[in-house]
Write a protein that holds these residues in place. Structure first.
Motif, mmCIF file in Angstrom:
data_model
loop_
_atom_site.group_PDB
_atom_site.id
_atom_site.type_symbol
_atom_site.label_atom_id
_atom_site.label_comp_id
_atom_site.label_asym_id
_atom_site.label_seq_id
_atom_site.Cartn_x
_atom_site.Cartn_y
_atom_site.Cartn_z
ATOM 1 N N LYS A 71 7.720 -38.313 33.369
ATOM 2 C CA LYS A 71 8.139 -39.471 32.584
ATOM 3 C C LYS A 71 7.035 -40.524 32.544
ATOM 4 O O LYS A 71 7.306 -41.712 32.373
ATOM 5 N N THR A 72 5.792 -40.073 32.696
ATOM 6 C CA THR A 72 4.680 -41.007 32.624
ATOM 7 C C THR A 72 4.603 -41.616 31.227
ATOM 8 O O THR A 72 4.908 -40.956 30.232
ATOM 9 N N PRO A 73 4.181 -42.874 31.103
ATOM 10 C CA PRO A 73 4.152 -43.549 29.801
ATOM 11 C C PRO A 73 3.254 -42.867 28.778
ATOM 12 O O PRO A 73 3.463 -42.992 27.578
ATOM 13 N N TRP A 74 2.211 -42.148 29.270
ATOM 14 C CA TRP A 74 1.263 -41.493 28.365
ATOM 15 C C TRP A 74 1.482 -39.982 28.293
ATOM 16 O O TRP A 74 0.581 -39.236 27.913
ATOM 17 N N LYS A 75 2.676 -39.555 28.595
ATOM 18 C CA LYS A 75 2.999 -38.125 28.626
ATOM 19 C C LYS A 75 2.586 -37.387 27.356
ATOM 20 O O LYS A 75 2.007 -36.302 27.403
ATOM 21 N N GLU A 76 2.850 -37.967 26.196
ATOM 22 C CA GLU A 76 2.589 -37.294 24.929
ATOM 23 C C GLU A 76 1.097 -37.204 24.597
ATOM 24 O O GLU A 76 0.714 -36.513 23.657
ATOM 25 N N TYR A 77 0.264 -37.897 25.358
ATOM 26 C CA TYR A 77 -1.168 -37.957 25.039
ATOM 27 C C TYR A 77 -2.042 -37.343 26.128
ATOM 28 O O TYR A 77 -3.259 -37.478 26.088
ATOM 29 N N LYS A 78 -1.440 -36.641 27.081
ATOM 30 C CA LYS A 78 -2.200 -36.143 28.224
ATOM 31 C C LYS A 78 -3.317 -35.176 27.845
ATOM 32 O O LYS A 78 -4.365 -35.143 28.489
ATOM 33 N N SER A 79 -3.130 -34.405 26.800
ATOM 34 C CA SER A 79 -4.167 -33.454 26.400
ATOM 35 C C SER A 79 -5.399 -34.159 25.850
ATOM 36 O O SER A 79 -6.482 -33.550 25.746
#
Length: 206
Positions: A71-79
């Motif tokens: 549930k990290t705030p930048w989950k969708e951008y980790k790649s």
């Protein structure tokens, strides 16, 4: 005052009159604690942003509610994250899955990160398959109970530097902590004291 990004530089706004653009470091020196980043970013949130070079900047207290689920705030951008820099007022009280599965993650600077009250570091760097070294010498661990899978599948990891005063007496779970870290060359755990450790199976399984 508020700090806003413009063309990769930083200018004052809000209750401070606009001035000559300066790097963020100059505003930090002048006492500015928080900033809101403009449109020249991949993503942004409360006290964090990712620039076009793939650097994740932590610039104030960041909320992370991850435990068994990311549930990290930048989950969708980790790649898209290639590195992380913690600025002077950066703070995270939960490091669970903080950088997990950042598959293009190559460098990390956490020397100014405050982790007061942190208890969970599970999966913190798991899946960071390009990360070769980590310096955690400034990270306070005396309240941490969970280090499970902390570096799981960090297959390029060669070394980890812990504090010479590291306190791991509260840790109960280190399962798979370095599992599949097949490139490890240097690791000093001689200062680890774990009187409360209950789970340690296959800590180095590769």
């Amino acid at each position: 005052g508020i700090v806003t990004a413009a063309n990769g530089m930083i200018v004052k706004s809000g209750d401070a009159a606009p001035g000559t653009p300066m790097p963020l470091s100059e505003y930090v020196k002048r006492g500015y604690k928080y900033c809101y980043i403009g449109d020249n970013t991949i993503a942004k949130g409360k006290n964090w942003y990712i620039d076009f070079d793939g650097t994740l900047y932590l610039i104030g207290p960041v909320e992370n509610t991850s435990t068994n689920e990311d549930k990290t705030p930048w989950k969708e951008y980790k790649s898209q994250i290639k590195s992380v820099v913690a600025e002077e007022w950066a703070k995270v009280s939960n490091c669970a899955r903080l950088f997990s599965n950042c598959e293009n993650f190559e460098s990390v600077d956490l020397q100014r990160l405050s982790v007061n009250g942190m208890t969970d570091m599970q999966y913190m760097f798991s899946g960071c398959s390009k990360l070769e070294s980590v310096d955690l010498s400034n990270i306070e661990t005396k309240l941490v109970t969970n280090m499970r899978c902390m570096f799981y599948n960090a297959t390029a990891l060669k070394s980890v530097k812990f504090s010479s005063f590291i306190d791991t007496t509260a840790v109960t779970d280190m399962r798979y902590m370095f599992r599949n870290c097949s490139s490890l060359e240097s690791l000093d755990l001689s200062r680890f004291k774990t009187p409360n450790l209950k789970e340690i199976n296959t800590i180095f399984y590769a």
